[in-house]
Design an enzyme around this catalytic site. Sequence first.
Site, PDB file in Angstrom:
ATOM      1  N   LYS A 291       0.873  -1.171   0.000  1.00  0.00           N
ATOM      2  CA  LYS A 291       0.000   0.000   0.000  1.00  0.00           C
ATOM      3  C   LYS A 291       0.904   1.213   0.000  1.00  0.00           C
ATOM      4  O   LYS A 291       1.811   1.338   0.833  1.00  0.00           O
ATOM      5  CB  LYS A 291      -0.898   0.011   1.235  1.00  0.00           C
ATOM      6  CG  LYS A 291      -1.925   1.134   1.210  1.00  0.00           C
ATOM      7  CD  LYS A 291      -2.949   0.926   0.114  1.00  0.00           C
ATOM      8  CE  LYS A 291      -3.932   2.102   0.044  1.00  0.00           C
ATOM      9  NZ  LYS A 291      -4.969   1.885  -0.956  1.00  0.00           N
TER      10      LYS A 291
ATOM     11  N   SER B 141      -1.101  -0.862  -4.419  1.00  0.00           N
ATOM     12  CA  SER B 141      -2.339  -0.083  -4.399  1.00  0.00           C
ATOM     13  C   SER B 141      -2.057   1.246  -3.729  1.00  0.00           C
ATOM     14  O   SER B 141      -1.462   1.290  -2.644  1.00  0.00           O
ATOM     15  CB  SER B 141      -3.427  -0.854  -3.635  1.00  0.00           C
ATOM     16  OG  SER B 141      -4.631  -0.125  -3.560  1.00  0.00           O
TER      17      SER B 141
END
Length: 371
Positions: free
Chosen positions: A163, A233
């Site tokens: 992330k 992401s």
Amino acid sequence: MPECLVFRIPTRHPADVSGLVELIDSGKVKADEIVAVFGKTEGNGCVNDFSRPLAVMALETLLAARLGCTPHEIGTRVALVMSGGTEGGLSPHFLVVARRETDEGSVHKGPGSLAVGTAFTAPFRPEEIGRMAQVRATASAVRQAMEVAGITDPADVHFAQVKCPLLISERIADAEARGQTVVTHDTYASMGFSRGASALGIGLALGELTEDQLSDAVICRQSELFSGRASTSAGIELMRNEVIVLGNAPSWHGPLRIAHRVMRDGIDLDAIRGALGDLGLSAAGQLAPSQAERVVALLAKAEPSGNGLIRGRRHIMNDDSDINATRHARALVGGVAAAAIGRTDLFVSGGAEHQGPDGGGPVAIIADMRA
């Protein structure tokens, strides 16, 4: 001897942590065993997707209350990877990953069980996002996560999730006030640069790429450079990279195991079936319900091809001004994967810069090896 536990929990909305409350209260997992949470939230997956920080806030608040610490402290010990966008039939859910220490022997025979390791980079300055500073920091964090997982051979890593942050106007202004430049002034494009730099860092750590192949100039420009095990992401809710490494290790025990393949495009059903076959799950068509229940998680990346074609036929994902291309891609890959597995609570993430070949991406499956 450690055991990796994975629990799939449906959610009614991004802040719905009632399923996790029930899981902890049932005694199936302890709050202090949780090392990571993957989440699919029903936002747009773009810069202004506030379903992601809402989910993070709810999870941090719950875990802090259970562990007697502050929400900020949860953020320093648990990797919370929220991926926005559940287009098509994808179902919002959390995947809770825990590590339990036990003296029990392995419950199945085979070359190791599912292992997990997490690590965090230091916060990035805005001018570092999407550049080699992020690549190198990510590679270092992946190596740290492998060490935590007890994985010494990069070939035993089957999925590395990151992330990562993105740029917003305030962060751009901060950099420029200090006389620095940023990789792009387009905040949406910054998501791709951050994902791409993070993916190249994974590839560097796993030996899929060498540092002499990499520079600021190749990030999001040379799609032939990629990792077949990277999933990244981007989100507004953080300024560092959070890393989760999943693989198989002989020092771990338990019934769970992971396998991966690389989808060459968004309709590469054979890649999904190949990963299932590696785990002893195979079918000419859709998995039978009994086999589908053995699939603990499917994690995949989705990306529209840059040339606007899928096996020679035109698609309009990159040309739609109403619906973002990554949203189209998630729906497409989610549908293909759901048809193979026979369920829709799948972690399909859009934006696959340097994550598999152009238009394709990695797919990993975690399965319970008990028949």
